[in-house]
Structures are given as structure tokens and as C-alpha cells.
Design a protein around this motif. Structure first.
Motif, short mmCIF file in Angstrom:
data_model
loop_
_atom_site.label_atom_id
_atom_site.label_comp_id
_atom_site.label_asym_id
_atom_site.label_seq_id
_atom_site.Cartn_x
_atom_site.Cartn_y
_atom_site.Cartn_z
N CYS A 166 -0.97 -4.04 -0.10
CA CYS A 166 -2.36 -4.43 0.17
C CYS A 166 -3.03 -3.48 1.16
O CYS A 166 -4.09 -2.94 0.89
N LYS A 167 -2.39 -3.31 2.31
CA LYS A 167 -3.03 -2.53 3.38
C LYS A 167 -3.23 -1.08 3.01
O LYS A 167 -4.27 -0.49 3.32
N SER A 168 -2.26 -0.46 2.33
CA SER A 168 -2.41 0.96 1.99
C SER A 168 -3.60 1.17 1.06
O SER A 168 -4.37 2.13 1.22
N CYS A 169 -3.81 0.26 0.13
CA CYS A 169 -4.95 0.36 -0.78
C CYS A 169 -6.25 0.14 -0.01
O CYS A 169 -7.23 0.86 -0.22
N HIS A 170 -6.27 -0.84 0.87
CA HIS A 170 -7.47 -1.13 1.66
C HIS A 170 -7.82 0.04 2.58
O HIS A 170 -8.99 0.39 2.74
N ILE A 171 -6.82 0.66 3.18
CA ILE A 171 -7.05 1.82 4.05
C ILE A 171 -7.56 3.00 3.23
O ILE A 171 -8.53 3.65 3.60
N GLU A 172 -6.92 3.26 2.10
CA GLU A 172 -7.31 4.37 1.24
C GLU A 172 -8.74 4.21 0.72
O GLU A 172 -9.53 5.16 0.71
N SER A 173 -9.10 3.00 0.32
CA SER A 173 -10.44 2.76 -0.23
C SER A 173 -11.49 2.49 0.86
O SER A 173 -12.66 2.38 0.56
N LYS A 174 -11.00 2.40 2.12
CA LYS A 174 -11.87 2.09 3.26
C LYS A 174 -12.65 0.79 3.01
O LYS A 174 -13.81 0.66 3.34
N ASN A 175 -11.95 -0.17 2.41
CA ASN A 175 -12.56 -1.45 2.08
C ASN A 175 -11.48 -2.51 1.99
O ASN A 175 -10.45 -2.29 1.36
N ALA A 199 -13.04 -5.18 -6.38
CA ALA A 199 -12.37 -3.88 -6.33
C ALA A 199 -12.52 -3.10 -7.64
O ALA A 199 -12.06 -1.97 -7.73
N ALA A 200 -13.16 -3.70 -8.62
CA ALA A 200 -13.34 -3.09 -9.94
C ALA A 200 -11.98 -2.67 -10.53
O ALA A 200 -11.84 -1.57 -11.07
N LEU A 201 -11.00 -3.55 -10.41
CA LEU A 201 -9.66 -3.28 -10.94
C LEU A 201 -9.51 -3.90 -12.32
O LEU A 201 -9.75 -5.09 -12.49
N GLU A 202 -9.10 -3.10 -13.27
CA GLU A 202 -8.83 -3.60 -14.61
C GLU A 202 -7.38 -3.34 -15.01
O GLU A 202 -6.85 -4.00 -15.88
N ASP A 203 -6.74 -2.37 -14.35
CA ASP A 203 -5.36 -2.01 -14.66
C ASP A 203 -4.42 -2.81 -13.76
O ASP A 203 -4.34 -2.57 -12.56
N CYS A 204 -3.72 -3.76 -14.34
CA CYS A 204 -2.83 -4.65 -13.56
C CYS A 204 -1.74 -3.88 -12.84
O CYS A 204 -1.27 -4.28 -11.77
N SER A 205 -1.32 -2.75 -13.40
CA SER A 205 -0.21 -2.00 -12.82
C SER A 205 -0.58 -1.34 -11.49
O SER A 205 0.30 -0.87 -10.77
#
Length: 129
Positions: free
Chosen positions: A108-117, A57-63
Motif C-alpha cells: 500500500c505505502k509504496s504505491c501511495h508514495i510513488e503516486s504521491k497520493n 486510483a483508476a485501477l483496472e488491472d487486479c494484478s
């Protein structure tokens, strides 16, 4: 000779202690999300590898996932990564704060839906071992 054996014993004990402490400190059991608060589960726990997820997900910001709210407002840049979700979320919703299970699913789901991944269906996360 006895003095040498004593020093060898102490040295080996220290090495073993440091080794065991290092293993437990650096190995996170991130294979499955485990929450005892739910009691007996209807579905298997969610398979989740923290580091692999963040890399993909290329996430570096824990928040982004480990958020902090004060007075119902998101505190930008603040992270709750040192806390369990259950420290803030009770089993049942409290006002606008979602209950623990809904908090997991929304986060989890809202992020997955928003990123379409990423998985959004029950069986995609809750996979039988």
C-alpha cells in the motif's frame, strides 16, 4: 386449493433462497481489511473500500495489487485476487518474502508514495471507528 398453496410456498422459498444467495455473492465486506492471522491488534483494522479505492486510483488491472511471484520474480499479468495475502505471506518474513504485516504496508505505502497520493501514516489507515 392445497396444490396452489404448495406451489406458492415452493415459489416463495426459491425466491428467498435466490435473494439471500445473491446478496452474499454480490456484497463484499470491503469496509475493513480483516486478517485473523494477526491475533489481537495494537491498532484498529484498516478502513478500506475496494471499489472506491480502485475508482479513485483508476485501477483496472487486479494484478497491480494482487501480485504473483514465482522463484522470487514477479509474474506479469498473473493475479492472486482469489487468494488471501496470508495464503502466501506468513507472519514472519521468509528470505526475501516479507511477512504478512510488512507485505500489506509495503504494497500500500509504496504505491501511495510513488503516486504521491493516498495515506502513508499509521493513523490515516488505522482509524478508530
Amino acid at each position: 386449493m392445497r396444490h396452489i398453496l404448495y406451489r406458492y410456498f415452493i415459489f416463495c422459498s426459491v425466491v428467498l433462497c435466490v435473494t439471500f444467495c445473491s446478496i452474499s455473492a454480490f456484497s463484499q465486506d470491503d469496509t475493513y481489511l480483516k486478517v485473523d492471522a494477526f491475533g489481537e491488534l495494537e491498532r484498529p483494522v484498516s478502513a478500506f473500500d475496494h471499489d472506491e479505492h480502485n475508482d479513485k486510483a483508476a485501477l483496472e488491472d487486479c494484478s497491480v495489487c494482487h501480485h504473483v511471484y514465482e522463484d522470487g520474480k514477479l509474474v506479469e499479468g498473473e493475479s492472486s485476487e482469489d487468494q488471501a495475502c496470508a495464503d502466501c505471506h506468513t507472519l514472519k518474513a521468509q528470505g526475501s518474502q516479507p511477512g504478512l504485516m510488512m507485505a500489506y504496508h509495503q504494497q500500500c505505502k509504496s504505491c501511495h508514495i510513488e503516486s504521491k497520493n493516498g495515506p502513508v501514516a499509521c493513523g490515516e489507515c488505522h482509524v478508530k471507528k
